[in-house]
Design an enzyme around this catalytic site. Structure first.
Site, mmCIF file in Angstrom:
data_model
loop_
_atom_site.group_PDB
_atom_site.id
_atom_site.type_symbol
_atom_site.label_atom_id
_atom_site.label_comp_id
_atom_site.label_asym_id
_atom_site.label_seq_id
_atom_site.Cartn_x
_atom_site.Cartn_y
_atom_site.Cartn_z
ATOM 1 N N GLY A 60 85.212 90.146 50.024
ATOM 2 C CA GLY A 60 84.868 91.476 49.539
ATOM 3 C C GLY A 60 85.855 91.919 48.482
ATOM 4 O O GLY A 60 86.962 91.382 48.389
ATOM 5 N N CYS A 87 88.234 84.692 53.086
ATOM 6 C CA CYS A 87 88.934 85.510 52.096
ATOM 7 C C CYS A 87 89.203 86.920 52.638
ATOM 8 O O CYS A 87 90.019 87.072 53.539
ATOM 9 C CB CYS A 87 88.168 85.514 50.781
ATOM 10 S SG CYS A 87 89.218 85.911 49.388
ATOM 11 N N TYR A 88 88.491 87.946 52.174
ATOM 12 C CA TYR A 88 88.705 89.282 52.739
ATOM 13 C C TYR A 88 88.545 89.221 54.252
ATOM 14 O O TYR A 88 89.285 89.866 55.000
ATOM 15 C CB TYR A 88 87.701 90.278 52.148
ATOM 16 C CG TYR A 88 87.912 91.714 52.610
ATOM 17 C CD1 TYR A 88 88.669 92.594 51.851
ATOM 18 C CD2 TYR A 88 87.359 92.183 53.813
ATOM 19 C CE1 TYR A 88 88.868 93.902 52.262
ATOM 20 C CE2 TYR A 88 87.555 93.485 54.234
ATOM 21 C CZ TYR A 88 88.303 94.352 53.458
ATOM 22 O OH TYR A 88 88.501 95.649 53.874
ATOM 23 N N HIS A 174 86.607 80.089 49.261
ATOM 24 C CA HIS A 174 85.173 80.405 49.443
ATOM 25 C C HIS A 174 84.377 79.122 49.657
ATOM 26 O O HIS A 174 84.036 78.441 48.682
ATOM 27 C CB HIS A 174 84.633 81.137 48.216
ATOM 28 C CG HIS A 174 85.085 82.552 48.145
ATOM 29 N ND1 HIS A 174 84.433 83.573 48.780
ATOM 30 C CD2 HIS A 174 86.152 83.112 47.538
ATOM 31 C CE1 HIS A 174 85.060 84.713 48.572
ATOM 32 N NE2 HIS A 174 86.116 84.468 47.819
ATOM 33 N N GLU A 176 81.349 78.837 50.443
ATOM 34 C CA GLU A 176 79.921 79.013 50.138
ATOM 35 C C GLU A 176 79.568 78.713 48.685
ATOM 36 O O GLU A 176 78.400 78.537 48.364
ATOM 37 C CB GLU A 176 79.480 80.439 50.517
ATOM 38 C CG GLU A 176 80.046 81.581 49.673
ATOM 39 C CD GLU A 176 81.445 82.048 50.092
ATOM 40 O OE1 GLU A 176 82.192 81.261 50.708
ATOM 41 O OE2 GLU A 176 81.790 83.203 49.771
ATOM 42 N N ASP A 233 53.941 84.064 46.769
ATOM 43 C CA ASP A 233 54.352 84.892 47.918
ATOM 44 C C ASP A 233 53.157 85.534 48.619
ATOM 45 O O ASP A 233 53.021 85.461 49.834
ATOM 46 C CB ASP A 233 55.330 85.991 47.486
ATOM 47 C CG ASP A 233 56.542 85.433 46.773
ATOM 48 O OD1 ASP A 233 56.774 84.208 46.873
ATOM 49 O OD2 ASP A 233 57.243 86.211 46.100
ATOM 50 N N LYS A 379 63.062 82.044 48.528
ATOM 51 C CA LYS A 379 61.906 81.554 47.769
ATOM 52 C C LYS A 379 61.584 80.078 48.042
ATOM 53 O O LYS A 379 60.419 79.717 48.206
ATOM 54 C CB LYS A 379 62.183 81.749 46.266
ATOM 55 C CG LYS A 379 61.003 81.465 45.380
ATOM 56 C CD LYS A 379 60.113 82.672 45.288
ATOM 57 C CE LYS A 379 58.913 82.437 44.397
ATOM 58 N NZ LYS A 379 58.145 83.687 44.230
HETATM 59 N N1 GLN Z 1 90.088 91.791 47.619
HETATM 60 C C1 GLN Z 1 90.725 90.742 48.351
HETATM 61 C C2 GLN Z 1 91.721 89.989 47.480
HETATM 62 O O1 GLN Z 1 91.808 90.216 46.298
HETATM 63 C C3 GLN Z 1 89.683 89.770 48.873
HETATM 64 C C4 GLN Z 1 89.009 88.991 47.775
HETATM 65 C C5 GLN Z 1 87.809 88.212 48.273
HETATM 66 O O2 GLN Z 1 87.351 88.352 49.388
HETATM 67 N N2 GLN Z 1 87.256 87.415 47.386
HETATM 68 O O3 GLN Z 1 92.446 89.177 47.988
#
Ligand code: GLN
Length: 523
Positions: A60, A87-88, A174, A176, A233, A379
């Site tokens: 986030g 991450c966040y 990340h 993903e 769809d 999709k």
């Molecule tokens: N804002 C947080 C940071 O800068 C998390 C970033 C993120 O989740 N991509 O570390």
């Protein structure tokens, strides 16, 4: 009570903290046949009607230590299921357990190499030394109580952490995004080996559970109506309804006068004769074209077509009388998961959650209950489902077509004769694209009729006729797009056929603008 997909399939819950990548977590898990559903990070766990097999806290844009930063409902830790913070999400785990998170000396954005220090960690089986993608400015500067370090990177001493007895994991990168080359293995390790989620999310299984679900929802007598457009769809949704409740589902195709060449007839044949869908075709082309008289502004055209559609649909739907003499109770809508994601993704701590309605106007006036059998699907899942339901391959892989149809591909005033020219040119163009085996390489292709005249010469005669512009784009998400590099002979052939076969066209051009700065459609 009607069961939700998330109670039938083992489900990983993704709590979204607003990262632009959150939906990709869901996407990646589904590629491994694991059902995953995303909800905003503000979700109260006690209000969930199903129990997830595991929970992922997404990335986030906020900093966990900021005032007003979003925080997870602590009840998530009482579910007793594994948790993975990304991450966040990992910073949130650390913040809850000792607040050891602060701004790093430098931002880390881009590739890094994952160095697994705990070779026994089930999270990292098969991914050591692979490239991972970083995007953060904040950092853990200590290990939360009860956790150990399971991976590092050059810049992140806490690149992976684990609370082994509670099955709680955190990763700074990340997994993903495709830039993390083996990231999806990390997600699979979490979902399959740590959460023990069954990999049974297949469209074959979905068909059965969805048909049961529709039957339960609609009940033994109620009837359903839905608009079809000839696109994938609405066709898939209609076929699924037909499988579930037969003729108690009524499909309605409104011919608005700006459909593709012979479209109403083709849809009737494919849906009625081919797929056994109970379809009514209403020819309202005069009504639409009358309202479009003299209108040249693209936004006005779109509004007129949208409003006229609602009006005609309501009027025609009222003529369909259910067998039991009651009113139709449900409206089918072909909403897909990306629309749902768009309406539920976390956009800020003070955001109110909007619901998504394709045809909101219809619902308010007609007092119909909404039924959306595709709302859990992406999709490509809808396409796969379409193939399984026996929908013709060409229809399943058809390019998208805008609601206002050819009206926004005839620039300037929309008249019957102008629509005819655009239609014929488009038909030739698409036919040649298919013949050349290029249709599936192109994301969208169409012909536009420009409101200008140009001089030409045909059979020794001076001509003064209109111009067709051809457009073809390649894109993965329609947010950005590039024009398709046809070879010259192909363009030569199409131009020659259009000028020769379509009266009223003297010249053909090819649009070589990308999006941005241009859009896909011309209006
Ligand atoms: N804002 C947080 C940071 O800068 C998390 C970033 C993120 O989740 N991509 O570390």
């Amino acid at each position: 009570m009607v069961e939700q997909v998330s109670s039938v399939f083992d489900t990983i819950l993704v709590l979204d903290f607003g990262s632009q990548y959150s939906h990709l977590i869901t996407r990646r898990l589904r590629e491994f046949n694991i059902y995953a559903e995303m909800l905003p990070c503000t979700q109260k766990i006690s209000e969930l009607s199903w129990k997830p097999k595991g929970v992922i806290l997404s990335g986030g844009p906020y900093s966990v230590y900021e005032e007003g930063a979003p925080h997870v409902d602590h009840a998530v830790f009482e579910l007793g299921v594994p948790i993975l913070g990304i991450c966040y999400g990992m910073q949130e785990l650390a913040w809850i357990n000792g607040k050891q998170v602060a701004r790093g000396e430098k931002r880390e954005y881009g590739p890094a190499t994952l160095n697994v220090v705990d070779q026994d960690s089930p999270l990292f089986v098969g991914v050591n030394h692979s490239r991972v993608w970083m995007s953060h400015g904040d950092k853990l500067h200590g290990l939360p109580t009860g956790y150990k370090v399971i991976a590092t990177s050059d810049n992140s001493p806490f690149c992976g952490i684990a609370h082994e007895s509670k099955f709680i994991y955190g990763i700074q990168f990340h997994p993903e995004v495709t830039h993390s080359t083996l990231g999806k293995i990390v997600l699979k390790n979490f979902a399959v080996d740590i959460c023990h989620a069954r990999q049974n999310w297949t469209m074959e299984n979905f068909i059965d559970t969805e048909i049961q679900r529709i039957r339960q929802l609609v009940g033994p007598t109620a009837e359903v109506i839905g608009a079809v457009s000839g696109g994938v769809d609405s066709t898939v949704a209609s076929k699924l309804m037909t499988e579930a409740i037969g003729d108690r589902f009524h499909a309605l195709l409104v011919d608005n006068g700006v459909l593709r060449l012979n479209e109403a007839a083709i849809v009737k044949q494919t849906l009625c004769d081919g797929l056994g869908i109970n379809l009514t075709v209403v020819d309202a082309s005069d009504e639409f074209l009358d309202k479009l008289k003299g209108v040249t502004d693209p936004e006005k055209k779109r509004k007129i077509i949208g409003n006229t559609f609602i009006h005609v649909f309501e009027r025609e739907a009222a003529k369909i009388k259910p067998k039991d003499g009651k009113e139709i109770e449900f409206l089918l809508q072909g909403t897909l998961y990306p629309d749902v994601i768009e309406s539920i993704s976390f956009k800020g701590p003070s955001q109110t959650i909007k619901t998504h309605h394709n045809v909101g106007g219809l619902l308010e006036d007609m007092k119909l209950k909404l039924i959306e059998p595709l709302r859990e699907l992406f999709k490509d899942e809808v396409r796969h489902l379409g193939e399984l339901l026996g929908i013709p391959h060409d229809l399943v892989w058809r390019h998208p077509f805008p609601g206002p149809g050819i009206a926004i591909r005839v620039l300037g005033e929309v008249t019957r004769s102008q629509v005819e020219i655009a239609r014929k040119a488009d038909h030739i163009y698409i036919e040649e694209i298919k013949k050349a085996g290029l249709y599936n390489k192109i994301s969208q292709a169409f012909a536009c009729l420009l409101p200008v005249k140009s001089v030409g010469v045909m059979g020794d005669q001076r001509t003064y006729e209109q111009v067709i512009a051809l457009r073809a784009i390649e894109t993965s998400d329609f947010m950005t797009a590039d024009w398709f590099p046809f070879d010259h002979d192909f363009l030569k052939k199409v131009a020659s056929r259009i000028v020769n076969e379509v009266d009223g066209v003297a010249r053909v051009t090819y649009d070589i603008t990308s999006k941005p700065p241009a859009t896909v459609e011309w209006e």
